[in-house]
Design a protein around this motif. Structure first.
Motif, PDB file in Angstrom:
ATOM      1  N   ALA A  58     -46.482   0.259  29.976  1.00 17.03           N
ATOM      2  CA  ALA A  58     -46.801   0.345  31.405  1.00 17.03           C
ATOM      3  C   ALA A  58     -46.106   1.549  32.040  1.00 17.03           C
ATOM      4  O   ALA A  58     -46.701   2.279  32.842  1.00 17.03           O
ATOM      5  N   LEU A  59     -44.835   1.769  31.686  1.00 20.92           N
ATOM      6  CA  LEU A  59     -44.096   2.914  32.234  1.00 20.92           C
ATOM      7  C   LEU A  59     -44.729   4.239  31.788  1.00 20.92           C
ATOM      8  O   LEU A  59     -44.959   5.136  32.601  1.00 20.92           O
ATOM      9  N   SER A  60     -45.019   4.326  30.480  1.00 21.10           N
ATOM     10  CA  SER A  60     -45.576   5.559  29.930  1.00 21.10           C
ATOM     11  C   SER A  60     -46.954   5.856  30.511  1.00 21.10           C
ATOM     12  O   SER A  60     -47.239   6.981  30.950  1.00 21.10           O
ATOM     13  N   LEU A  61     -47.805   4.831  30.529  1.00 19.48           N
ATOM     14  CA  LEU A  61     -49.180   5.049  30.987  1.00 19.48           C
ATOM     15  C   LEU A  61     -49.246   5.278  32.492  1.00 19.48           C
ATOM     16  O   LEU A  61     -50.072   6.069  32.960  1.00 19.48           O
ATOM     17  N   LEU A  62     -48.366   4.619  33.252  1.00 17.90           N
ATOM     18  CA  LEU A  62     -48.344   4.854  34.693  1.00 17.90           C
ATOM     19  C   LEU A  62     -47.877   6.279  34.982  1.00 17.90           C
ATOM     20  O   LEU A  62     -48.421   6.959  35.856  1.00 17.90           O
ATOM     21  N   GLY A  63     -46.884   6.754  34.240  1.00 15.64           N
ATOM     22  CA  GLY A  63     -46.442   8.139  34.405  1.00 15.64           C
ATOM     23  C   GLY A  63     -47.549   9.122  34.113  1.00 15.64           C
ATOM     24  O   GLY A  63     -47.752  10.098  34.845  1.00 15.64           O
ATOM     25  N   THR A  64     -48.306   8.842  33.045  1.00 13.71           N
ATOM     26  CA  THR A  64     -49.433   9.713  32.688  1.00 13.71           C
ATOM     27  C   THR A  64     -50.506   9.675  33.768  1.00 13.71           C
ATOM     28  O   THR A  64     -51.065  10.709  34.154  1.00 13.71           O
ATOM     29  N   LEU A  65     -50.801   8.474  34.265  1.00 11.06           N
ATOM     30  CA  LEU A  65     -51.822   8.316  35.308  1.00 11.06           C
ATOM     31  C   LEU A  65     -51.435   9.090  36.573  1.00 11.06           C
ATOM     32  O   LEU A  65     -52.265   9.779  37.174  1.00 11.06           O
ATOM     33  N   LEU A  66     -50.179   8.980  36.978  1.00  9.08           N
ATOM     34  CA  LEU A  66     -49.744   9.673  38.195  1.00  9.08           C
ATOM     35  C   LEU A  66     -49.829  11.189  38.022  1.00  9.08           C
ATOM     36  O   LEU A  66     -50.153  11.906  38.967  1.00  9.08           O
ATOM     37  N   SER A  67     -49.569  11.663  36.798  1.00  6.13           N
ATOM     38  CA  SER A  67     -49.725  13.107  36.573  1.00  6.13           C
ATOM     39  C   SER A  67     -51.191  13.506  36.648  1.00  6.13           C
ATOM     40  O   SER A  67     -51.524  14.598  37.122  1.00  6.13           O
ATOM     41  N   GLN A  68     -52.094  12.601  36.213  1.00  7.46           N
ATOM     42  CA  GLN A  68     -53.529  12.865  36.360  1.00  7.46           C
ATOM     43  C   GLN A  68     -53.908  12.959  37.835  1.00  7.46           C
ATOM     44  O   GLN A  68     -54.809  13.710  38.202  1.00  7.46           O
ATOM     45  N   LYS A  69     -53.218  12.200  38.673  1.00 10.09           N
ATOM     46  CA  LYS A  69     -53.475  12.239  40.121  1.00 10.09           C
ATOM     47  C   LYS A  69     -52.671  13.348  40.804  1.00 10.09           C
ATOM     48  O   LYS A  69     -52.669  13.442  42.026  1.00 10.09           O
ATOM     49  N   ARG A  70     -52.009  14.164  39.982  1.00  4.89           N
ATOM     50  CA  ARG A  70     -51.215  15.305  40.456  1.00  4.89           C
ATOM     51  C   ARG A  70     -50.013  14.881  41.298  1.00  4.89           C
ATOM     52  O   ARG A  70     -49.488  15.638  42.099  1.00  4.89           O
ATOM     53  N   ASP A  71     -49.553  13.657  41.076  1.00  9.10           N
ATOM     54  CA  ASP A  71     -48.316  13.184  41.695  1.00  9.10           C
ATOM     55  C   ASP A  71     -47.221  13.336  40.640  1.00  9.10           C
ATOM     56  O   ASP A  71     -46.743  12.363  40.049  1.00  9.10           O
ATOM     57  N   PHE A  72     -46.849  14.600  40.385  1.00  8.93           N
ATOM     58  CA  PHE A  72     -46.025  14.902  39.217  1.00  8.93           C
ATOM     59  C   PHE A  72     -44.600  14.383  39.339  1.00  8.93           C
ATOM     60  O   PHE A  72     -44.003  13.970  38.345  1.00  8.93           O
ATOM     61  N   SER A  73     -44.030  14.376  40.535  1.00  9.12           N
ATOM     62  CA  SER A  73     -42.649  13.900  40.704  1.00  9.12           C
ATOM     63  C   SER A  73     -42.540  12.421  40.362  1.00  9.12           C
ATOM     64  O   SER A  73     -41.658  12.004  39.608  1.00  9.12           O
ATOM     65  N   ARG A  74     -43.435  11.621  40.926  1.00 10.18           N
ATOM     66  CA  ARG A  74     -43.406  10.183  40.619  1.00 10.18           C
ATOM     67  C   ARG A  74     -43.763   9.935  39.161  1.00 10.18           C
ATOM     68  O   ARG A  74     -43.161   9.083  38.501  1.00 10.18           O
ATOM     69  N   GLY A  75     -44.734  10.676  38.657  1.00 11.14           N
ATOM     70  CA  GLY A  75     -45.107  10.519  37.261  1.00 11.14           C
ATOM     71  C   GLY A  75     -43.931  10.782  36.340  1.00 11.14           C
ATOM     72  O   GLY A  75     -43.695  10.037  35.378  1.00 11.14           O
ATOM     73  N   LEU A  76     -43.166  11.831  36.653  1.00 10.04           N
ATOM     74  CA  LEU A  76     -42.011  12.180  35.829  1.00 10.04           C
ATOM     75  C   LEU A  76     -40.966  11.071  35.847  1.00 10.04           C
ATOM     76  O   LEU A  76     -40.343  10.784  34.820  1.00 10.04           O
ATOM     77  N   ASP A  77     -40.775  10.437  36.987  1.00  7.39           N
ATOM     78  CA  ASP A  77     -39.803   9.338  37.075  1.00  7.39           C
ATOM     79  C   ASP A  77     -40.154   8.217  36.096  1.00  7.39           C
ATOM     80  O   ASP A  77     -39.286   7.694  35.390  1.00  7.39           O
ATOM     81  N   TYR A  78     -41.428   7.821  36.064  1.00  3.22           N
ATOM     82  CA  TYR A  78     -41.836   6.743  35.163  1.00  3.22           C
ATOM     83  C   TYR A  78     -41.747   7.185  33.700  1.00  3.22           C
ATOM     84  O   TYR A  78     -41.350   6.405  32.827  1.00  3.22           O
ATOM     85  N   LEU A  79     -42.104   8.429  33.436  1.00  2.00           N
ATOM     86  CA  LEU A  79     -42.014   8.929  32.060  1.00  2.00           C
ATOM     87  C   LEU A  79     -40.568   8.987  31.588  1.00  2.00           C
ATOM     88  O   LEU A  79     -40.273   8.686  30.422  1.00  2.00           O
ATOM     89  N   ARG A  80     -39.653   9.354  32.487  1.00  2.00           N
ATOM     90  CA  ARG A  80     -38.233   9.371  32.107  1.00  2.00           C
ATOM     91  C   ARG A  80     -37.748   7.961  31.777  1.00  2.00           C
ATOM     92  O   ARG A  80     -36.949   7.766  30.850  1.00  2.00           O
ATOM     93  N   SER A  81     -38.209   6.986  32.549  1.00  2.00           N
ATOM     94  CA  SER A  81     -37.834   5.595  32.257  1.00  2.00           C
ATOM     95  C   SER A  81     -38.360   5.165  30.893  1.00  2.00           C
ATOM     96  O   SER A  81     -37.658   4.491  30.120  1.00  2.00           O
ATOM     97  N   ALA A  82     -39.585   5.553  30.584  1.00  2.00           N
ATOM     98  CA  ALA A  82     -40.154   5.248  29.267  1.00  2.00           C
ATOM     99  C   ALA A  82     -39.372   5.970  28.169  1.00  2.00           C
ATOM    100  O   ALA A  82     -39.121   5.402  27.090  1.00  2.00           O
ATOM    101  N   PHE A  83     -38.964   7.227  28.438  1.00  2.00           N
ATOM    102  CA  PHE A  83     -38.223   8.020  27.454  1.00  2.00           C
ATOM    103  C   PHE A  83     -36.886   7.369  27.094  1.00  2.00           C
ATOM    104  O   PHE A  83     -36.452   7.402  25.942  1.00  2.00           O
ATOM    105  N   LYS A  84     -36.228   6.768  28.092  1.00  2.00           N
ATOM    106  CA  LYS A  84     -34.951   6.084  27.833  1.00  2.00           C
ATOM    107  C   LYS A  84     -35.138   4.918  26.863  1.00  2.00           C
ATOM    108  O   LYS A  84     -34.238   4.610  26.066  1.00  2.00           O
ATOM    109  N   LEU A  85     -36.308   4.294  26.910  1.00  2.00           N
ATOM    110  CA  LEU A  85     -36.585   3.175  26.005  1.00  2.00           C
ATOM    111  C   LEU A  85     -36.954   3.663  24.607  1.00  2.00           C
ATOM    112  O   LEU A  85     -36.564   3.055  23.608  1.00  2.00           O
TER     113      LEU A  85
END
Length: 277
Positions: A34-61
């Motif tokens: 959910a974290l990884s895919l939500l980050g990817t989705l937000l980047s698709q919507k060009r909301d890169f800052s929020r997308g990066l936050d979720y991707l970083r959370s996924a990266f920690k896992l």
């Protein structure tokens, strides 16, 4: 709920998928997919800052996830954080050494960081492995241009042009390469063709003005640079070029006004003061 979100995501129903991913994370905040895919989705919507936050959370896992590293790098690139993006792409290449996506991202990050010799190595690796898209060939040509290898740059751009002749960026880079090689008529033709596709691209207009000046056509150069200033009045390079063109045309008082203003604003101060003197 996660499966439903993935189906909506694949179907392009991004708002619905986002809401469902958020719902999953309310009950399971550490759900990696959910974290990884939500980050990817937000980047698709060009909301890169929020997308990066979720991707970083996924990266920690899962710090060994290539997909998360790739999407983090792409988000960082879009945010102009090229040094961090480079780190993500390099870490990705440790996991997948032959990945065209990581090589492509690394090459672009290096070019933006003005590390063109290193970027060229990435482009050459991609070319040797047959990974190159038309855009890769264009970026390869730009890299060669920045290294002063204009003939090789032109050949690489010509290869891309055979696949995608009506590409504004390709025509612009071809034009400025031809300008460096002194092929002024061909340069002007390429730049005009680029402007037919993107009439308000400032860097193409500037290149056209420089080409016209080299051809001795200061009137056309001045008309062209005025278009740039109309689009971006604070563009100091364009204003400095306009002043130089006015000087070429013998319009010294008008040129002096611009040079004085640039010097007062501490913009291009060396050139401005030299030309004013």
């Amino acid at each position: 709920m996660l499966n439903s979100a993935v189906i909506a995501h694949k179907a392009g129903e991004l708002d619905r998928a986002e809401a469902q991913y958020q719902q999953v994370l309310k009950s399971s905040p550490q759900e990696f997919d959910a974290l990884s895919l939500l980050g990817t989705l937000l980047s698709q919507k060009r909301d890169f800052s929020r997308g990066l936050d979720y991707l970083r959370s996924a990266f920690k896992l899962r710090p060994q996830s290539p997909n998360v590293l790739l999407n983090m790098g792409l988000c960082l690139q879009e945010l102009g954080r090229d040094a961090e993006a480079l780190g993500a792409f390099e870490n990705g290449l440790k996991l997948k050494p032959d990945s065209p996506e990581f090589l492509r991202g690394k090459a672009l990050a290096l070019q933006r960081l003005q590390k063109h010799a290193e970027a060229l190595q990435c482009h050459e690796t991609m070319a040797a492995k047959g990974f190159c898209t038309t855009q890769d060939d264009i970026n390869h040509g730009i890299c060669l241009y920045e290294l002063g290898r204009y003939d090789e740059s032109l050949a690489k751009l010509a290869k891309a042009g055979r696949v995608e002749p009506e590409n504004a960026a390709l025509l612009y880079n071809t034009g400025r390469c031809l300008l460096k090689l002194g092929r002024l008529d061909a340069a002007l033709a390429a730049l005009d063709a680029s402007l037919k596709l993107d009439a308000n691209e400032k860097k193409t207009l500037i290149a056209k003005a420089e080409t016209a000046r080299e051809m001795g056509n200061s009137a056309l150069a001045l008309e062209t640079i005025d278009r740039v200033i109309g689009l971006e009045p604070a563009n100091s390079f364009a204003r400095g070029l306009k002043a130089s063109l006015l000087l070429d045309l013998g319009r010294k008082p008008e040129a002096a006004i611009i040079f004085r203003d640039l010097a007062k604003r501490n913009e291009m101060i060396g050139d401005a003061l030299q030309n004013l003197a």
